[in-house]
Structures are given as C-alpha cells and as structure tokens.
Design an enzyme around this catalytic site. Structure first.
Site, PDB file in Angstrom:
ATOM      1  N   SER A  46      48.324  -9.525  18.038  1.00 18.64           N
ATOM      2  CA  SER A  46      49.530  -9.347  17.225  1.00 18.64           C
ATOM      3  C   SER A  46      49.419  -7.999  16.522  1.00 18.64           C
ATOM      4  O   SER A  46      49.127  -7.000  17.177  1.00 18.64           O
ATOM      5  CB  SER A  46      49.676 -10.509  16.231  1.00 18.64           C
ATOM      6  OG  SER A  46      50.905 -10.428  15.540  1.00 18.64           O
ATOM      7  N   HIS A  73      52.373 -10.297  20.427  1.00 17.77           N
ATOM      8  CA  HIS A  73      53.560 -10.594  19.621  1.00 17.77           C
ATOM      9  C   HIS A  73      54.455  -9.356  19.633  1.00 17.77           C
ATOM     10  O   HIS A  73      54.077  -8.297  19.130  1.00 17.77           O
ATOM     11  CB  HIS A  73      53.159 -10.927  18.183  1.00 17.77           C
ATOM     12  CG  HIS A  73      52.549 -12.277  18.038  1.00 17.77           C
ATOM     13  ND1 HIS A  73      52.270 -12.848  16.820  1.00 17.77           N
ATOM     14  CD2 HIS A  73      52.150 -13.197  18.959  1.00 17.77           C
ATOM     15  CE1 HIS A  73      51.742 -14.048  16.989  1.00 17.77           C
ATOM     16  NE2 HIS A  73      51.649 -14.271  18.278  1.00 17.77           N
ATOM     17  N   ASP A 163      47.735 -17.828  15.376  1.00 21.65           N
ATOM     18  CA  ASP A 163      48.111 -18.053  16.771  1.00 21.65           C
ATOM     19  C   ASP A 163      46.912 -17.772  17.672  1.00 21.65           C
ATOM     20  O   ASP A 163      46.237 -16.753  17.536  1.00 21.65           O
ATOM     21  CB  ASP A 163      49.288 -17.144  17.148  1.00 21.65           C
ATOM     22  CG  ASP A 163      49.928 -17.548  18.465  1.00 21.65           C
ATOM     23  OD1 ASP A 163      49.614 -18.647  18.962  1.00 21.65           O
ATOM     24  OD2 ASP A 163      50.761 -16.765  18.983  1.00 21.65           O
TER      25      ASP A 163
END
Length: 596
Positions: A46, A73, A163
């Site tokens: 991310s 992401h 995540d």
C-alpha cells in the site's frame, strides 16, 4: 470447500472473503497437487509499497521459475502506470492483469485499479471492487492459499492498516511460505507490523533480502514438481523411519502423538519447515530438529495451524439457531434447561463465540433466562490463550454483521473484543480430544475441520467420545469435508446440507478408556439380575473387578466439592497441595486443569 472452480471463485468475489480452507487430501490420495506446478508469489503493498517492490524486483534474477503477482492499493479513479514504472527494473515481462489471464513462470502481474482479484485454475480472475471495506490483499492471498497450497508464497510490504495479515494466516495454514518487510526499511510500517503480530510470518527482511530468500527457495525440493513415493504422488520424498523419529521427538517434547494423523498433511507441514531451515531431506531435517528442540515447538505450532473465522458457513449457524428456537417454542421444559456446548479443536475461539452469539440471540428473542455454558478446548496452548482473551482484528467486520459487532463486541486498539458478558459464559482449556477426559451432558458438540487431519483409526476412537458427551437429543456439527460414514452405528443424519448429526440410542454402553486412548464396549448387565445371599460376596467382588478395570479414573465429591471416594489412578489429575491437608477437589487438582 473447493475454490478451484469458476463458480466458487465468483462466490468469493461476491462475498469479498474466503470462509474456509480447502479440504485436506487423504493420505491415500494419488491425484496431482492442485494449482500451478510452479510457485506463485503474491506481494501485497500500500502506501510506500511501490518503492519497496522496486527494490525487491531489482534484486530478483529473471529465471526463478516463479510467477509474481503484485496487489497494490491503487486510486480507483485513476489509471495505473505501474507496469511502465517496473518494467525497466527486470528482464521478466511485467503486465497488467486482465480477466482470465493465465499465469506463467518468470512473469510479473500487476492488479488493475478498482478491482478485486483471485486465483482460479491457473488464471487470474477480476471483479469490480465491492462497496465498503476493501481488502484486496487478503482476498487474493486467501485464494492463493486455497489453489496453490504449499506452492503459495505471500509477502507483505510497506503500507498502513492490516490488509494481508489474514491472508498470510491462510497461506501458512496451507503449508505456504510467508514473509514481511522489516519495519525499519518500510516507509509505512502498519501492514508489516500487523503481519508480524499474527505470529505466522517466516521471514522478516528488507526487500532485497526477501528477493534473495525467494531465489534460494526456488531450488528447494518441496517446490519442484512432485515425485512418486511409495505408490503415491508426494510433495516431498522420504521414508517412514525419518517420520517415526520426528513423531517420537514431537511426542517427547509436546506429549502429543501425531503418528495417527494423516501422513500426507504431516509431510506437507514438515516440508514447509524444511524450506524455512534449508533442509533438503527428511533425514537432514530430523537431525536438525533433534539438535534444536526449539524447532520441535515451531513444528508443533505449524502442525496445529488452522484457518477459522466467525460464522464460517453461516447457513449452518442459522440452522442450529432454528433447531433450538423450535425446541423451546414447542416444549416448555426446554425453556428451563441450560444449554451446554463443547467445541473440541476450538483454535482461536471464533467457532465457539459464533455459537455463543447465535444461541444468546435465540434466548433473548424468546425471553427465557436459561444459563448458557460454552466449553472450548484445543491442544495448542497459544490458541487457547488467544481464544480466552477474545480479541480479534478489525477484519472480522467482513464476517460479523454491523448489528452483531455493535451488540456483542467492544472496540479496542487492535480491533474488537468479545463482550465481557459473553466471554464469562465461555471456558477455554487445553485438551487432547483423543486421550483426555471429555465433557458430558452436552447439547452441541461442534468439531468442524478437525477430523480431516486424523486417519480413520483415530476417527473411530473419537466418534464414540462425541457420542458419550452428547445428550440424547444433542447435535454433532462437522465440517463440509467430514462425515459420519465410519460411525453410522452411533449417529444419524439430521441435516445433510449443513452437516448436522444426532446420536443414535445404542444398546451398548460406551465405557471410555481415556488413559489408553481407546473406547471399549461393555454390555450393561440385565436390570433384573440380583445375587442370592449365597453368592452375594462373589458378585460384589466381580463388580469391583469390573469397575476397577473398565471405569475411568474418577472421584466422588459432595455438594461442597469435598472428595469422598477415589477410584483408579487419579495421580495424573490430583495431588496433595502444600500447607494444611485438604480433600477439596480444587485444592488437589493439577494446575494445568484449572481454567481461570
């Protein structure tokens, strides 16, 4: 549940989450391993992750024989330039994923914006990004674990939040390898820190070191195409003597005998540890484990890893709630009887708490004030400790409805904690269901996805224990890959779709020889036989012999738990305490038997 077909993966995308690991293959399964024959590496990132991936990719040789899938992401409203940024850094081909693209080794695949992606039958499948909490790394890692099994590698790089953490658990449970970037080199440390906190990460390294570890793993025999061993397709060559040695070492260290668990599953878990320690054969690993006792503890933890979640297969929980609702509505006596539930192999507690929530909802709905008692047991001390705390990551919001989160959980720094009132109705303890004394007078025994790890001989010992534990109208809950086929003399099907079974009334009483791990049928004497005065003494002596030989070790206590009578060898469970002499059961009980 098998997620290797298109329909199943469409279900994954619709739900945004994998709810179960694939069934473990039987030790006699001769089918080839599932998924691609080459390793597939999922890399989640991310904020700050692009720089981390650039360092990793630059250090990778072009011919590792692995396929690399980057789940970054991305801004859902802008086109991605990742392929153009990454291609100059490697000789491997870098391309954006399109729906149905087939994976090839020595290629790099990049997720497109505003999508969710899973692995299915060697191809990558895309679906629109779902509304609400978006966890594309967890979703992909869980499908990767289900399809690739031991040929799955999951890596979490720089990023915020958590995540990827749940996905790494799934990968490790399926015998894959897990890695995370070390926090010092990560621009944003949230994702790597949360991944490491799960306790399932094998390697915590800077990106360039991760690349070197991947290069080393690419030549390990556990990742090369499988060989035929002893007439079976095996993921790792080796013989029985080495396995027996490892089992003996494990039993000496942990007091748990794994020799009757499914050999293929055990070999896969051992093969995973061999990759971590660079062992090239079972003999080499057995020697390493003997010299390093701490490795036996790590192997023990690996052997006990399971994938679990709240309300896994929710229709089963709905059916159980419906059964108890109908029983209490149709029978007024049931409104005054406590409900007792036992979950052997409870892992980290999600299954037990899910049942506790469902049944509490039924009791509150019908406004009956009956006690609810829940017992969770497992042979893993670490799992029992986590279950007892009742603390779970924020990602449980994928499995628990907002209404239940608000009613049965409280928000804490690391996620959510089960409400204290629910935790107080649940008792967790360490127990080996194959040899330790069972609970009794249970309304539900839920043992889902535990029997799949046991061979048929061990299952034949466990089913009578469940039959003994259940009330006549009790329920036995099994996993989707389990059945009562070898115990159809003890149970019948109550609900085939949801794998709910009920005990049969048997003419033979099962006397449990727990200490030896066996069950022995003992015919109950006809009730009308009474000894005459002439043979009364002989009859009483015969009864004493039978009781001493066949009855479980036991004590008789009064209403204050004062011990009145001992039978059998109770020394493994009871011993005199220090200080003033006492026959109180709790004062004499071994410390390991006392739950908080």
């Amino acid at each position: 549940m098998d997620y290797s077909n298109q329909d199943a993966n469409e279900e994954i995308l619709a739900n945004g989450e994998l709810h179960d690991s694939a069934p473990q293959p039987d030790e006699h399964d001769t089918s080839p391993p599932r998924g691609n024959p080459f390793p597939v590496v999922g890399i989640g990132a991310s904020a700050g992750g692009i720089e981390s991936f650039k360092h990793l990719l630059s250090a990778l040789p072009p011919q590792t024989g692995m396929a690399f899938v980057l789940i970054q992401h991305l801004d859902p409203n802008h086109a991605s330039q990742l392929c153009e940024i990454l291609q100059p850094l490697t000789q491997m081909k870098v391309e954006t994923v399109w729906d149905g693209i087939a994976l090839q080794p020595n290629h790099v695949y990049v997720i497109p914006p505003n999508t969710t992606m899973v692995l299915a039958d060697g191809t990558l499948r895309l679906a629109p990004r779902p509304p609400g909490l978006h966890l594309p790394i967890d979703i992909f890692f869980q499908s990767l674990a289900s399809i690739q099994g031991s040929k799955a590698i999951g890596i979490v790089l720089s990023g915020n939040a958590a995540d990827g953490s749940e996905g790494l658990k799934a990968i490790k449970a399926e015998c894959g390898i897990t890695m995370a970037q070390d926090e010092i080199t990560a621009a944003f440390s949230g994702m790597p820190r949360n991944a490491a906190a799960t306790g399932v990460v094998d390697f915590i390294l800077p990106p360039a070191e991760i690349a070197r570890e991947l290069t080393r793993l690419s030549g390990h025999p556990f990742l090369i195409p499988p060989v035929e061993y002893d007439g079976q397709i095996e993921l790792l060559p080796g013989g029985e003597p080495e396995l027996r040695k490892i089992f003996a070492l494990l039993q000496a260290t942990t007091k748990v005998d794994f020799s009757e668990y499914k050999k293929k599953t055990i070999r896969r878990r051992i093969g995973r540890r061999m990759m971590v320690h660079r062992s090239k054969s079972l003999a080499e690993y057995a020697a390493f484990a003997e010299e390093h006792p701490v490795e036996l503890r790590e192997l023990y933890r690996d052997l006990l890893i399971t994938v679990t979640s709240f309300f896994r297969e929710p229709q089963m929980f709905e059916k159980v709630a419906q059964i108890f609702r109908e029983r209490m509505e149709s029978n007024s006596d049931r409104r005054h009887q406590p409900i007792r539930v036992w979950v052997p192999g409870c892992a980290t507690g999600e299954e037990l708490y899910s049942l506790a929530i469902c049944l509490r909802e039924v009791v509150d709905e019908l406004r009956v004030g009956i006690p609810l008692h829940f017992f969770g047991t497992d042979i893993s001390d670490a799992s029992v400790d986590r279950a007892r705390s009742g603390v779970y990551p924020a990602t449980i919001a994928n499995d628990v409805s907002p209404e239940r989160l608000a009613r049965f959980f409280v928000k804490v720094d690391s996620g959510y904690q089960i409400l204290k009132a629910v935790r107080e109705s649940c008792v967790f303890a360490r127990q080996d269901v194959t040899k330790d004394p069972p609970f009794s007078r249970m309304d539900i025994v839920s043992c889902r996805n535990v029997l799949i790890y046991m061979n048929s001989a061990l299952q034949r010992r466990v089913f009578p224990i469940f039959h003994y534990s259940l009330n006549r109208d009790g329920l036995l809950l099994l996993g989707s890959a389990e059945s009562i086929t070898i115990a159809d003399d003890l149970f019948h099907v109550l609900d085939k779709q949801n794998h709910i079974y009920a005990p049969k009334v048997t003419a033979v009483r099962m006397v449990l020889d727990i200490g030896a791990g066996r069950t022995t049928p003992l015919e109950a004497p006809p009730p009308d036989i009474r000894p005459t005065s002439a043979d009364g003494d002989a009859q009483r002596r015969i009864e004493r012999v039978i009781l001493n030989r066949y009855s479980p070790d036991s004590v008789v206590v009064d209403s204050d738990l004062k011990i009145l009578h001992f039978r059998g060898d109770t020394s493994p469970y009871l011993q005199p305490g220090q200080g003033e002499a006492s026959l109180h059961l709790l004062r004499m009980a071994q410390e390991s038997l006392l739950a908080p």
